[in-house]
Design an enzyme around this catalytic site. Structure first.
Site, mmCIF file in Angstrom:
data_model
loop_
_atom_site.group_PDB
_atom_site.id
_atom_site.type_symbol
_atom_site.label_atom_id
_atom_site.label_comp_id
_atom_site.label_asym_id
_atom_site.label_seq_id
_atom_site.Cartn_x
_atom_site.Cartn_y
_atom_site.Cartn_z
ATOM 1 N N ASN A 1 0.873 -1.181 0.000
ATOM 2 C CA ASN A 1 0.000 0.000 0.000
ATOM 3 C C ASN A 1 0.907 1.227 0.000
ATOM 4 O O ASN A 1 1.495 1.566 1.014
ATOM 5 C CB ASN A 1 -0.889 -0.024 1.254
ATOM 6 C CG ASN A 1 -1.679 1.265 1.416
ATOM 7 O OD1 ASN A 1 -1.801 2.053 0.478
ATOM 8 N ND2 ASN A 1 -2.222 1.473 2.617
ATOM 9 N N TRP A 2 0.991 1.863 -1.151
ATOM 10 C CA TRP A 2 1.932 2.989 -1.284
ATOM 11 C C TRP A 2 1.395 4.272 -0.661
ATOM 12 O O TRP A 2 2.122 5.257 -0.552
ATOM 13 C CB TRP A 2 2.244 3.242 -2.760
ATOM 14 C CG TRP A 2 3.007 2.139 -3.426
ATOM 15 C CD1 TRP A 2 3.394 0.940 -2.872
ATOM 16 C CD2 TRP A 2 3.491 2.129 -4.772
ATOM 17 N NE1 TRP A 2 4.084 0.189 -3.801
ATOM 18 C CE2 TRP A 2 4.155 0.900 -4.980
ATOM 19 C CE3 TRP A 2 3.423 3.033 -5.828
ATOM 20 C CZ2 TRP A 2 4.745 0.551 -6.194
ATOM 21 C CZ3 TRP A 2 4.009 2.694 -7.043
ATOM 22 C CH2 TRP A 2 4.669 1.466 -7.218
ATOM 23 N N LYS A 3 0.106 4.284 -0.327
ATOM 24 C CA LYS A 3 -0.523 5.509 0.225
ATOM 25 C C LYS A 3 -0.253 6.683 -0.729
ATOM 26 O O LYS A 3 -0.179 6.482 -1.934
ATOM 27 C CB LYS A 3 -0.025 5.795 1.639
ATOM 28 C CG LYS A 3 -0.055 4.549 2.526
ATOM 29 C CD LYS A 3 0.134 4.841 3.961
ATOM 30 C CE LYS A 3 0.217 3.535 4.734
ATOM 31 N NZ LYS A 3 0.084 3.717 6.155
ATOM 32 N N HIS B 1 -9.501 1.260 4.709
ATOM 33 C CA HIS B 1 -8.228 1.446 5.413
ATOM 34 C C HIS B 1 -8.456 2.389 6.598
ATOM 35 O O HIS B 1 -9.254 3.324 6.514
ATOM 36 C CB HIS B 1 -7.179 2.020 4.454
ATOM 37 C CG HIS B 1 -5.798 2.001 5.034
ATOM 38 N ND1 HIS B 1 -5.363 2.963 5.923
ATOM 39 C CD2 HIS B 1 -4.783 1.128 4.885
ATOM 40 C CE1 HIS B 1 -4.126 2.664 6.285
ATOM 41 N NE2 HIS B 1 -3.746 1.563 5.673
ATOM 42 N N GLY C 1 2.313 2.350 10.589
ATOM 43 C CA GLY C 1 3.255 3.447 10.384
ATOM 44 C C GLY C 1 3.948 3.902 11.659
ATOM 45 O O GLY C 1 4.560 4.965 11.696
ATOM 46 N N SER D 1 3.370 -2.094 10.368
ATOM 47 C CA SER D 1 4.807 -2.099 10.617
ATOM 48 C C SER D 1 5.472 -3.438 10.310
ATOM 49 O O SER D 1 6.358 -3.887 11.048
ATOM 50 C CB SER D 1 5.101 -1.643 12.054
ATOM 51 O OG SER D 1 4.679 -0.292 12.232
ATOM 52 N N GLY E 1 2.811 -1.170 4.306
ATOM 53 C CA GLY E 1 2.835 0.251 3.971
ATOM 54 C C GLY E 1 4.258 0.720 3.724
ATOM 55 O O GLY E 1 4.826 0.523 2.654
ATOM 56 N N GLY E 2 4.852 1.329 4.738
ATOM 57 C CA GLY E 2 6.168 1.962 4.621
ATOM 58 C C GLY E 2 7.221 1.119 3.914
ATOM 59 O O GLY E 2 7.895 1.595 2.992
HETATM 60 C C1 PEP Z 1 -0.834 0.155 5.958
HETATM 61 O O1 PEP Z 1 -1.017 1.358 5.920
HETATM 62 O O2 PEP Z 1 -1.629 -0.603 5.365
HETATM 63 C C2 PEP Z 1 0.318 -0.335 6.712
HETATM 64 C C3 PEP Z 1 0.312 -1.568 7.108
HETATM 65 O O3 PEP Z 1 1.338 0.574 6.960
HETATM 66 P P1 PEP Z 1 2.791 0.282 7.645
HETATM 67 O O4 PEP Z 1 3.292 -1.020 7.070
HETATM 68 O O5 PEP Z 1 3.616 1.452 7.251
HETATM 69 O O6 PEP Z 1 2.541 0.180 9.117
#
Ligand code: PEP
Length: 250
Positions: free
Chosen positions: A7-9, A92, A170, A208, A229-230
């Site tokens: 998920n690149w946001k 989300h 995040g 995370s 995400g990140g």
């Molecule tokens: C997300 O936003 O779907 C996510 C899991 O983010 P992160 O991996 O950065 O916690």
């Protein structure tokens, strides 16, 4: 097959997305892991072109439930399909928390995604105050039931769910693999009670996930992959997570 989705946001222009995908395509993909990337809307068409001939799936991060109409700023399921999407992330926690998205709106979007041939990735998860109040299981069960209430058993089987505790997104503070496994088990049992359909529903963990902790999550019986995400913004880190989901040691 496990699924690892990025998920690149609100990150990467179309040109950056193409560069990233080209980098990803230079690395061998394990045959036993499904991989998806979910760029912002403005990069979808270029990303689809860059993915042509690859098994990596394309997903979007949200959509409206109507096929077209006077909804300024919105994107429809038919537009996502035409852009080459297979998946769409729905519900989300950032959409729920920052943009006021309700369970009812998420349910409507999920039904629209299926109606147009997209596979929804439904996100559910508790906030920190809800966890501290001992309400985690109730929250994820309620969010899931609200989203699947009007789906057929067949649609529930094709649905992807991501359990993403809000406090772990995040923040660098992931859930423990044991606890993620337990809550995903609760979601699955809820589906079972609801519609005897859970066995085939893929339920991912998100929050995370990193190359360092991914294998621990993937080693859990209930966890069918990850929504990342990140760490999905860096091709080397993302591929390390994909590899951690593989049982193929060659
Ligand atoms: C997300 O936003 O779907 C996510 C899991 O983010 P992160 O991996 O950065 O916690």
């Amino acid at each position: 097959m496990p699924l690892v989705a990025g998920n690149w946001k609100m990150h990467k222009t179309a040109a950056e997305a193409v560069r990233f995908i080209n980098e990803l395509r230079q690395r061998p993909l394990p045959p036993d892991v499904e991989v998806a990337v979910c760029p912002p809307f403005t990069a979808l068409t270029e990303a689809a072109r860059a993915l042509a001939g690859s098994s990596i799936r394309l997903g979007a991060q949200d959509m409206h439930w109507e096929a077209q109409g006077a909804f300024t700023g919105e994107i429809s399921p038919t537009m996502l399909l035409a852009a080459g999407c297979h998946y769409v992330i729905l519900g989300h926690s950032e959409r729920r928390q920052l943009f006021g998205e309700t369970d009812a709106a998420v349910a409507r979007k999920i039904r629209a995604a299926f109606a147009h041939g997209l596979i929804p990735m439904l996100c559910v998860g508790e906030r920190l105050d809800e966890r501290e109040a001992g309400r985690t299981d109730q929250i994820v069960t309620d969010q899931t039931e609200a989203a699947v209430a009007e789906l057929s058993a067949e649609q529930i089987r094709r649905l992807v769910i991501a359990y993403e505790p809000v406090w772990a997104i995040g923040t660098g503070r992931s859930a423990t693999a044991d606890e993620a496994n337990r809550v995903i088990g609760v979601i699955r049992r809820g589906l079972e009670r609801f519609r005897d359909a859970s066995v085939h529903t893929r339920i991912l963990y998100g929050g995370s996930v990193t190359p360092e902790n991914a294998a621990e999550f993937f080693g859990q019986a209930e966890i069918d992959g990850a929504l990342v995400g990140g760490a999905s913004l860096d091709a080397a880190k993302f591929m390390a997570i994909v590899k951690a989901a593989s049982k193929d040691v060659t």
